[in-house]
Scaffold this motif. Structure first.
Motif, PDB file in Angstrom:
ATOM      1  N   ARG A   1     -30.325 -22.562  32.353  1.00  0.00           N
ATOM      2  CA  ARG A   1     -29.646 -21.901  33.450  1.00  0.00           C
ATOM      3  C   ARG A   1     -28.364 -21.669  33.345  1.00  0.00           C
ATOM      4  O   ARG A   1     -27.676 -21.707  34.064  1.00  0.00           O
ATOM      5  CB  ARG A   1     -30.276 -22.701  34.757  1.00  0.00           C
ATOM      6  CG  ARG A   1     -31.129 -23.311  34.694  1.00  0.00           C
ATOM      7  CD  ARG A   1     -32.051 -23.719  36.279  1.00  0.00           C
ATOM      8  NE  ARG A   1     -31.336 -23.077  37.520  1.00  0.00           N
ATOM      9  CZ  ARG A   1     -32.488 -21.894  37.893  1.00  0.00           C
ATOM     10  NH1 ARG A   1     -33.692 -21.749  37.276  1.00  0.00           N
ATOM     11  NH2 ARG A   1     -32.134 -21.304  38.709  1.00  0.00           N
ATOM     12  N   LEU A   2     -28.385 -20.993  31.840  1.00  0.00           N
ATOM     13  CA  LEU A   2     -26.832 -20.928  31.833  1.00  0.00           C
ATOM     14  C   LEU A   2     -26.442 -19.133  32.328  1.00  0.00           C
ATOM     15  O   LEU A   2     -28.045 -18.265  32.333  1.00  0.00           O
ATOM     16  CB  LEU A   2     -26.865 -20.510  30.082  1.00  0.00           C
ATOM     17  CG  LEU A   2     -26.791 -22.218  29.945  1.00  0.00           C
ATOM     18  CD1 LEU A   2     -26.398 -21.883  28.190  1.00  0.00           C
ATOM     19  CD2 LEU A   2     -25.956 -23.307  30.797  1.00  0.00           C
ATOM     20  N   THR A   3     -25.685 -18.402  32.462  1.00  0.00           N
ATOM     21  CA  THR A   3     -25.306 -17.152  32.801  1.00  0.00           C
ATOM     22  C   THR A   3     -24.353 -16.701  31.207  1.00  0.00           C
ATOM     23  O   THR A   3     -24.261 -17.240  29.851  1.00  0.00           O
ATOM     24  CB  THR A   3     -24.026 -17.223  33.506  1.00  0.00           C
ATOM     25  OG1 THR A   3     -24.569 -17.786  34.653  1.00  0.00           O
ATOM     26  CG2 THR A   3     -23.249 -15.635  33.879  1.00  0.00           C
ATOM     27  N   THR A   4     -25.549 -15.650  31.245  1.00  0.00           N
ATOM     28  CA  THR A   4     -25.024 -14.918  30.061  1.00  0.00           C
ATOM     29  C   THR A   4     -23.932 -13.199  30.036  1.00  0.00           C
ATOM     30  O   THR A   4     -24.340 -13.236  31.174  1.00  0.00           O
ATOM     31  CB  THR A   4     -26.221 -13.782  29.144  1.00  0.00           C
ATOM     32  OG1 THR A   4     -26.778 -13.126  30.452  1.00  0.00           O
ATOM     33  CG2 THR A   4     -26.930 -15.459  28.500  1.00  0.00           C
ATOM     34  N   PHE A   5     -23.107 -13.366  28.842  1.00  0.00           N
ATOM     35  CA  PHE A   5     -22.302 -11.958  29.575  1.00  0.00           C
ATOM     36  C   PHE A   5     -22.062 -11.250  28.951  1.00  0.00           C
ATOM     37  O   PHE A   5     -21.002 -12.233  27.012  1.00  0.00           O
ATOM     38  CB  PHE A   5     -21.092 -13.025  29.915  1.00  0.00           C
ATOM     39  CG  PHE A   5     -19.545 -12.108  30.193  1.00  0.00           C
ATOM     40  CD1 PHE A   5     -19.503 -11.014  30.983  1.00  0.00           C
ATOM     41  CD2 PHE A   5     -18.714 -12.860  29.418  1.00  0.00           C
ATOM     42  CE1 PHE A   5     -18.523 -10.325  30.840  1.00  0.00           C
ATOM     43  CE2 PHE A   5     -17.703 -12.089  30.367  1.00  0.00           C
ATOM     44  CZ  PHE A   5     -17.514 -10.896  30.636  1.00  0.00           C
ATOM     45  N   VAL A   6     -21.195 -10.123  28.625  1.00  0.00           N
ATOM     46  CA  VAL A   6     -21.161  -9.095  27.625  1.00  0.00           C
ATOM     47  C   VAL A   6     -19.975  -8.673  28.123  1.00  0.00           C
ATOM     48  O   VAL A   6     -19.597  -7.429  28.619  1.00  0.00           O
ATOM     49  CB  VAL A   6     -21.936  -7.847  27.142  1.00  0.00           C
ATOM     50  CG1 VAL A   6     -21.246  -7.360  25.998  1.00  0.00           C
ATOM     51  CG2 VAL A   6     -23.312  -7.841  27.082  1.00  0.00           C
ATOM     52  N   PRO A   7     -18.932  -9.373  27.162  1.00  0.00           N
ATOM     53  CA  PRO A   7     -17.035  -8.658  27.880  1.00  0.00           C
ATOM     54  C   PRO A   7     -17.154  -7.324  27.454  1.00  0.00           C
ATOM     55  O   PRO A   7     -17.854  -6.602  26.772  1.00  0.00           O
ATOM     56  CB  PRO A   7     -16.235  -9.740  26.756  1.00  0.00           C
ATOM     57  CG  PRO A   7     -17.407 -11.355  26.164  1.00  0.00           C
ATOM     58  CD  PRO A   7     -19.123 -10.114  26.224  1.00  0.00           C
ATOM     59  N   ARG A   8     -16.065  -7.562  28.540  1.00  0.00           N
ATOM     60  CA  ARG A   8     -15.475  -5.530  28.245  1.00  0.00           C
ATOM     61  C   ARG A   8     -15.205  -5.772  26.765  1.00  0.00           C
ATOM     62  O   ARG A   8     -14.259  -6.284  26.007  1.00  0.00           O
ATOM     63  CB  ARG A   8     -14.168  -5.286  28.963  1.00  0.00           C
ATOM     64  CG  ARG A   8     -13.874  -4.009  28.808  1.00  0.00           C
ATOM     65  CD  ARG A   8     -12.501  -4.712  29.388  1.00  0.00           C
ATOM     66  NE  ARG A   8     -12.835  -5.121  31.014  1.00  0.00           N
ATOM     67  CZ  ARG A   8     -13.170  -3.583  32.099  1.00  0.00           C
ATOM     68  NH1 ARG A   8     -13.529  -2.541  32.025  1.00  0.00           N
ATOM     69  NH2 ARG A   8     -13.725  -4.006  33.453  1.00  0.00           N
ATOM     70  N   ASP A   9     -15.151  -4.054  25.862  1.00  0.00           N
ATOM     71  CA  ASP A   9     -14.965  -3.595  24.907  1.00  0.00           C
ATOM     72  C   ASP A   9     -16.029  -4.208  23.896  1.00  0.00           C
ATOM     73  O   ASP A   9     -15.568  -5.075  22.236  1.00  0.00           O
ATOM     74  CB  ASP A   9     -13.258  -3.706  24.603  1.00  0.00           C
ATOM     75  CG  ASP A   9     -12.652  -3.057  25.064  1.00  0.00           C
ATOM     76  OD1 ASP A   9     -13.547  -2.082  25.560  1.00  0.00           O
ATOM     77  OD2 ASP A   9     -11.486  -3.594  25.317  1.00  0.00           O
ATOM     78  N   MET A  10     -16.909  -4.849  24.209  1.00  0.00           N
ATOM     79  CA  MET A  10     -17.724  -5.633  23.384  1.00  0.00           C
ATOM     80  C   MET A  10     -19.722  -5.275  23.719  1.00  0.00           C
ATOM     81  O   MET A  10     -19.556  -4.545  24.614  1.00  0.00           O
ATOM     82  CB  MET A  10     -17.974  -7.341  23.566  1.00  0.00           C
ATOM     83  CG  MET A  10     -16.653  -7.982  23.051  1.00  0.00           C
ATOM     84  SD  MET A  10     -16.657  -9.908  22.612  1.00  0.00           S
ATOM     85  CE  MET A  10     -14.698 -10.404  22.813  1.00  0.00           C
ATOM     86  N   GLY A  11     -19.838  -5.685  22.355  1.00  0.00           N
ATOM     87  CA  GLY A  11     -21.968  -4.900  23.279  1.00  0.00           C
ATOM     88  C   GLY A  11     -22.609  -5.897  22.597  1.00  0.00           C
ATOM     89  O   GLY A  11     -22.378  -6.759  21.285  1.00  0.00           O
ATOM     90  N   CYS A  12     -24.338  -5.959  22.911  1.00  0.00           N
ATOM     91  CA  CYS A  12     -25.390  -6.616  22.907  1.00  0.00           C
ATOM     92  C   CYS A  12     -26.015  -5.628  22.166  1.00  0.00           C
ATOM     93  O   CYS A  12     -26.724  -5.199  23.851  1.00  0.00           O
ATOM     94  CB  CYS A  12     -25.089  -7.604  23.665  1.00  0.00           C
ATOM     95  SG  CYS A  12     -26.543  -8.618  23.677  1.00  0.00           S
TER      96      CYS A  12
END
Length: 509
Positions: free
Chosen positions: A318-329
Motif C-alpha cells: 500500500r505504497l504511494t507512487t509518484f512521478v516527480p516534476r521534470d521526470m518521466g515514467c
C-alpha cells in the motif's frame, strides 16, 4: 547395389544433420544480433551464472555463445536451436537471478586494490585487509578471493606474468593467456583450483586471484568468469550513477537502479531502465528502507515481468507512487505507477502497446493478459487501457494534466516532496540537464560509425540536437544531451520501443 544405397542414405542423413546444425547456428546469430547491446551482454551473463558460458561477456556472437544457448535449452528439456523464445528468456533470467541472489553478487569498489569488481559477498562473507588489497573468504575457508595491485615501475607487465607462471613444486599451471593489457593464469595448487587475472592500468597491474576446493567446483568456474567479465580498474570507472550496483557500506548508496536519499528515509527513487534484475534490486532497496512510504519513478521502462513484480509488491505494501516534476515514467514503468494506493504525477506518464516479435505472438498475448489483470486489480480506468492498446510500440501516449485527473489516474493528496537529480543546462556550452547514452565502443572509428547509424535511424527523435562522441579513457561513448531528465527518458523510451538500446543519467553525474 544395396550397400551403395545404404551409403547414399547415410551421406544424405549426414548432410541433413550438418545442414540443420548450420541453419541453427545462422538462425541463432540472426536472433542474437537483433537484441540490444544490453540484452546481448545480459544473456551471456545469465548463461555464465548457470554454468553454460565460459568466456568473457562481450555481447558478440560466436560458437561459444551458440553452444551455451543450446546447452541451456537442452537443460530445460527443449530443442537446442540457439534461438530463445520469450518463455525460455524468462526462464533463463529467473534461474540466473536465483543464482545471483544465492551468491549475493554485488559491485564492490575495492579501493585498497584500486579496482571495482562484482563479488559474491554472500558466499565470501569474511573480509580482511591485506598489504596490497583485500581478502574475501567463505565461512568454511574453502573458497577465497584476494584482490591486489602491483607497481610496474621496476618490472614489465609481461615479467609479472613470468613470475605468476614460473616453476613451482606446489603449483601446476594448466592454462595461460596474455594479450591486450590482460593476462589470465589458472591451474591447481594441491587440492585447490585457482584462477588469477591481472590488467595493466596507469603504471600498475591490478587484479585478483580465486582459489577453491573440490566442493566449490561449480561456484569457482562460474565466479571466475563472472568476475573477469565485470572487472574495472578504479581509474577507468564510469560516473557513479552509471554503476548498476554499489558497495553496501556507509551512508545510503544506490541499490542498483534505485536511489535512497539520505535526508528522505521514507522515499525510494527508481532512476534507471527496468531490467530483469530490477525487481530483485527493489527488494534490497525495500530492505534498506523499512519505513518507505513513497516510490518515486523516473524510467523509460523496460522488462514487463520485472515491472509487474515490483507493482505487485507496491500494491501489497500500500505504497504511494509518484512521478516527480521534470521526470518521466513510460512504458513498463507505468504499470508500477498504477500499483500505488495513492498516485501523484507532476512529470510525464506515458503508455503504449507491448512490443513483441510475430513469432512470439502467443507469449505476447499471455504477457498482455498478465498486464490487463494487474491493471484491473489496481483499479485503472478503461480509458487509460484503451490509449495503451491503441498506441503502437514505436510511439508513446503521454497523458495531459487534464487527462491525469479526468481518467482517475491521480489519487490521494498532492505530495510535498522534492526530488532533484538534474542539473541546469549551461547556456555557454549548449549542454543539457541529462544525457542519453546510446552506444559504447572501444575505438573512435567504431564510435563514429555507431553515431552515424544512430543519427540516421532516430534523427526524428532528436530535434535540433545531434549525438556526439565523448571519450573516457579507452571507452568512446555515443551520447545525446537533453534539456531535462523528462525529455531524455522520453527519447530513450522511444528508442527502446523501436528495438534500440540506451540509458539515461543526469548531466555531470
Amino acid at each position: 547395389m544395396r550397400n551403395a544405397f545404404r551409403l547414399l542414405l547415410w551421406l544424405l542423413l549426414l548432410w541433413a544433420s550438418t545442414a540443420a546444425a548450420y541453419a541453427s547456428f545462422d538462425d541463432s546469430k540472426l536472433w542474437f544480433e537483433r537484441l540490444s547491446d544490453d540484452e546481448r551482454s545480459a544473456t551471456q551473463t545469465d548463461l555464465i551464472l548457470l554454468g553454460h558460458y565460459q568466456y568473457l561477456v562481450d555481447g558478440q556472437f560466436g560458437r561459444g555463445t551458440f553452444e551455451a544457448i543450446a546447452a541451456f535449452q537442452k537443460s530445460q528439456g527443449r530443442a537446442g536451436t540457439g534461438v530463445l523464445t520469450d518463455f525460455e528468456r524468462r526462464s533463463l533470467r529467473d534461474q540466473a537471478g536465483q543464482v545471483d541472489s544465492r551468491l549475493g553478487i554485488e559491485l564492490v569498489s575495492d579501493t585498497p586494490a584500486h579496482v571495482a569488481m562484482m563479488i559474491p559477498l554472500r558466499l565470501l562473507s569474511i573480509r580482511n585487509p591485506t598489504d596490497a588489497g583485500t581478502s574475501y573468504v567463505s565461512e568454511d575457508g574453502e573458497f577465497s578471493l584476494e584482490t591486489m595491485h602491483v607497481s610496474l615501475a621496476d618490472q614489465s607487465f609481461e615479467a609479472l606474468l613470468d613470475v605468476m607462471t614460473s616453476p613451482d613444486p606446489e603449483r601446476t599451471v594448466t592454462y595461460r593467456s596474455f594479450g591486450a593489457g590482460r593476462f589470465v593464469v589458472s591451474g591447481q595448487i594441491g587440492d585447490y583450483s585457482f584462477y588469477t587475472m591481472f590488467v595493466s592500468a596507469a603504471g600498475e597491474a591490478v587484479g585478483y586471484s580465486l582459489a577453491w576446493g573440490k566442493d566449490y567446483a561449480h561456484e569457482g568456474a562460474v565466479t571466475s568468469v563472472y568476475i573477469a567479465s565485470h572487472f574495472t580498474p578504479l581509474g577507468n570507472l564510469p560516473p557513479p550513477d552509471e554503476l548498476k550496483k554499489a558497495e553496501g557500506t556507509g551512508g545510503a548508496p544506490p541499490r542498483g537502479a534505485f536511489v535512497l536519499p539520505e535526508d528522505q528515509p521514507e522515499l525510494i527513487l527508481l532512476n534507471a531502465d527496468i531490467t530483469d534484475q530490477t525487481s530483485a534490486e527493489f527488494d534490497r532497496a525495500l530492505a534498506a528502507r523499512p519505513n518507505v512510504r513513497v516510490v518515486a519513478l523516473n524510467s523509460p521502462g523496460g522488462s514487463v515481468d520485472s515491472a509487474l513484480k515490483m507493482a505487485d509488491e507496491i500494491h501489497k505494501r500500500r505504497l504511494t507512487t509518484f512521478v516527480p516534476r521534470d521526470m518521466g515514467c513510460y512504458s513498463a514503468c507505468a504499470y508500477i505507477f498504477f500499483a500505488g494506493i495513492d498516485r501523484q504525477a507532476e512529470g510525464e506518464l506515458g503508455v503504449h502497446q507491448i512490443s513483441a516479435e510475430v513469432a512470439d505472438l502467443v507469449l505476447a498475448q499471455t504477457t498482455l493478459g498478465d498486464v490487463l489483470d494487474a491493471l484491473e486489480e489496481f483499479g485503472v480506468h478503461q480509458q487509460v487501457i484503451s490509449h495503451m492498446l491503441r498506441t503502437p510500440p514505436d510511439d508513446m501516449y503521454v497523458f495531459s494534466p487534464a487527462e491525469l485527473s479526468e481518467f482517475g489516474i491521480l489519487s490521494g493528496d498532492p505530495l510535498s516532496i522534492t526530488v532533484a537529480l538534474e542539473q541546469p543546462a549551461d547556456p555557454a556550452t549548449g549542454g543539457g540537464a541529462a544525457i542519453v547514452y546510446l552506444s559504447s565502443q572501444s575505438n573512435a572509428a567504431e564510435a563514429e560509425r555507431s553515431r552515424s547509424y544512430i543519427e540516421g535511424r532516430w534523427s526524428t527523435l532528436f530535434g535540433e540536437t545531434r549525438p556526439e562522441v565523448e571519450s573516457a579513457g579507452d571507452i568512446f561513448r555515443v551520447q545525446l544531451p537533453a534539456p531535462s531528465l523528462e525529455r531524455a527518458n522520453a527519447i530513450c523510451a522511444a528508442i527502446k520501443a523501436d528495438g534500440g538500446g540506451c540509458y539515461v543519467t543526469a548531466a555531470g553525474s
